[in-house]
Design an enzyme around this catalytic site. Structure first.
Site, mmCIF file in Angstrom:
data_model
loop_
_atom_site.group_PDB
_atom_site.id
_atom_site.type_symbol
_atom_site.label_atom_id
_atom_site.label_comp_id
_atom_site.label_asym_id
_atom_site.label_seq_id
_atom_site.Cartn_x
_atom_site.Cartn_y
_atom_site.Cartn_z
ATOM 1 N N TRP A 102 0.882 -1.157 -0.055
ATOM 2 C CA TRP A 102 0.018 -0.014 0.037
ATOM 3 C C TRP A 102 1.041 1.220 0.220
ATOM 4 C CZ3 TRP A 102 -4.563 -1.133 -1.695
ATOM 5 C CH2 TRP A 102 -5.063 -2.228 -1.565
ATOM 6 N N ASP A 175 -0.963 7.157 6.226
ATOM 7 C CA ASP A 175 -2.170 6.237 5.840
ATOM 8 C C ASP A 175 -2.260 5.328 6.981
ATOM 9 O OD1 ASP A 175 -3.883 4.286 5.102
ATOM 10 O OD2 ASP A 175 -2.586 3.702 3.192
ATOM 11 N N LYS A 199 -11.957 -1.058 8.335
ATOM 12 C CA LYS A 199 -11.011 -2.057 9.112
ATOM 13 C C LYS A 199 -11.494 -1.858 10.766
ATOM 14 C CE LYS A 199 -7.780 -2.209 5.800
ATOM 15 N NZ LYS A 199 -7.913 -3.198 4.816
HETATM 16 N N1 PMP Z 1 -3.904 1.353 2.716
HETATM 17 C C1 PMP Z 1 -3.797 0.384 3.537
HETATM 18 C C2 PMP Z 1 -2.784 0.143 4.757
HETATM 19 C C3 PMP Z 1 -4.662 -0.828 3.181
HETATM 20 O O1 PMP Z 1 -4.622 -1.935 4.208
HETATM 21 C C4 PMP Z 1 -5.615 -0.538 2.348
HETATM 22 C C5 PMP Z 1 -6.689 -1.621 2.071
HETATM 23 N N2 PMP Z 1 -6.497 -2.828 2.561
HETATM 24 C C6 PMP Z 1 -5.886 0.474 1.535
HETATM 25 C C7 PMP Z 1 -4.684 1.692 1.614
HETATM 26 C C8 PMP Z 1 -6.667 0.673 0.363
HETATM 27 O O2 PMP Z 1 -7.834 0.977 0.795
HETATM 28 P P1 PMP Z 1 -9.128 1.277 -0.176
HETATM 29 O O3 PMP Z 1 -9.384 -0.101 -0.826
HETATM 30 O O4 PMP Z 1 -9.746 1.836 0.937
HETATM 31 O O5 PMP Z 1 -8.639 2.268 -1.216
#
Ligand code: PMP
Length: 363
Positions: A102, A175, A199
């Site tokens: 991510w 994030d 989450k």
């Molecule tokens: N950042 C992190 C740390 C994540 O765990 C996730 C999704 N698992 C995301 C970003 C992506 O999130 P989204 O699907 O809400 O765009």
């Protein structure tokens, strides 16, 4: 026996919250018994929901008055784009700490918009994985750094900053999608914290932001209005139709957390769950092996391996049959991943541990 949901996200929601959300879906007494999903976001009742959610988040995480709280859509990935769109101006550099899939995704998007650079990385080229966090203590950032971006918890590989790094006066964006509300944070250290709600904070469709107002004022104002934080802020996150049901669910989650004793209480509970599970992994004479550097183990996503992929497959299948769900690791990481977010009770972890011990004896 009740199923235990170890899903990485969208993930487990406390049963009390689900029940109250279901009631609101059926009808809200204060709005003539209409369903939460069929009323205007402009009704005073819903405006109060938004205000109450904001107030609760402020209390839970001690969000200071310097920071506005926004409720946006587009998920964390939306923020991967919106952050550089707003602050990565020509002549400046966006600095990314690369700690997982991510984190890398955030960098990849920023790079399409300007001079984004990875300034520290824990990518393990040999193993194609991220099994630890980089040392950023002496990190030197370019003089014209617009912001530095971190990922507090790396959901896929299962690492987490034990305490968040700091970067002096350089704006820090983080994030926190997979550990928001799981432990205390000092929001004043960040210009921006963002997190998908699905989450620890509710359901998908909502992104939470804690944004420094002065920094917001310094962002670009020559981009489409929907992507300008100041426009969203001036309209109390209702510039476009907000995800009403998702915001309401976050309010219920906040109330549930406050009743449990707030963030310090849930952090202690999370610590107890994670230490019990890691102890079970470490105490299995090598049958189970934790994937990441023990110094950087996540309290949210516990990743481990078994002696062979065939056994891992069998483990996941037998867990499913025993009511322990969604334990398969991410396809990029393999192995097992137990996501033990706020709403997962200690008994759920204890059941997994008991299953692990029995499985080991059988194999
Ligand atoms: N950042 C992190 C740390 C994540 O765990 C996730 C999704 N698992 C995301 C970003 C992506 O999130 P989204 O699907 O809400 O765009």
């Amino acid at each position: 026996m009740r199923p235990v949901n170890f899903s990485p996200g969208p993930s487990i929601v406390a049963p009390e919250v689900l029940e109250q959300a279901a009631q609101a879906l059926r009808g809200v007494p204060e709005v003539q018994g209409l369903s939460i999903v069929e009323i205007s976001h402009r009704l005073p009742w819903f405006e109060k929901v938004v205000q109450d959610t904001e107030d609760a988040l402020r209390r839970l995480l001690g969000v200071p008055d310097t920071h506005t709280i926004l409720f946006l859509q587009g998920g964390a990935r939306g923020q991967f784009a919106q952050v550089p769109l707003n602050w990565l101006l020509p002549g400046t550099v966006a600095a990314y700490i690369d700690t997982g899939v991510w984190a890398r995704g955030a960098y990849d998007d920023a790079k399409t918009l300007g001079d984004a650079r990875i300034v520290a990385s824990s990518a393990n080229a040999a193993r194609g994985a991220y099994l630890e966090l980089p040392d950023v203590s002496g990190l030197e950032l370019p003089a014209n750094t617009a912001y530095v971006h971190t990922t507090s918890n790396n959901t896929i590989y299962g690492t987490q900053w034990p305490t968040m790094p700091t970067f002096g006066a350089v704006p820090h964006v983080s994030d926190m999608s997979s550990d928001i509300l799981s432990r205390p944070i000092d929001v004043s250290q960040f210009k921006l914290v963002y997190a998908g709600a699905q989450k620890n904070a509710g359901i998908s469709g909502l992104t939470l932001l804690f944004l420094d107002k002065a920094w917001m004022a310094a962002a670009r104002n020559d981009i489409p209005s929907i992507w300008q934080y100041r426009v969203q802020d001036a309209n109390d996150s209702m510039y476009n139709t907000p995800p009403t049901f998702a915001i309401y669910t976050t309010l219920l989650v906040c109330r549930w957390l406050e009743e449990l004793g707030g963030v310090p209480a849930i952090a202690a509970r999370n610590e107890a769950k994670a230490s019990a599970l890691y102890a079970a992994i470490d105490g299995a004479d090598g049958f189970y092996r934790g994937c990441v550097d023990p110094r950087h183990r996540s309290r949210m996503n516990v990743t481990y391996r078994l002696p062979s992929e065939a056994l891992e497959k069998r483990f996941v299948a037998e867990c499913e049959a025993a009511g322990l769900h969604h334990l398969k690791g991410h396809r990029k990481a393999g192995g097992i991943r137990a996501s033990i977010y706020n709403a997962l009770p200690l008994e759920g972890v204890e059941r997994l541990i008991a299953f692990m011990q029995a499985f080991r004896q059988r194999h």
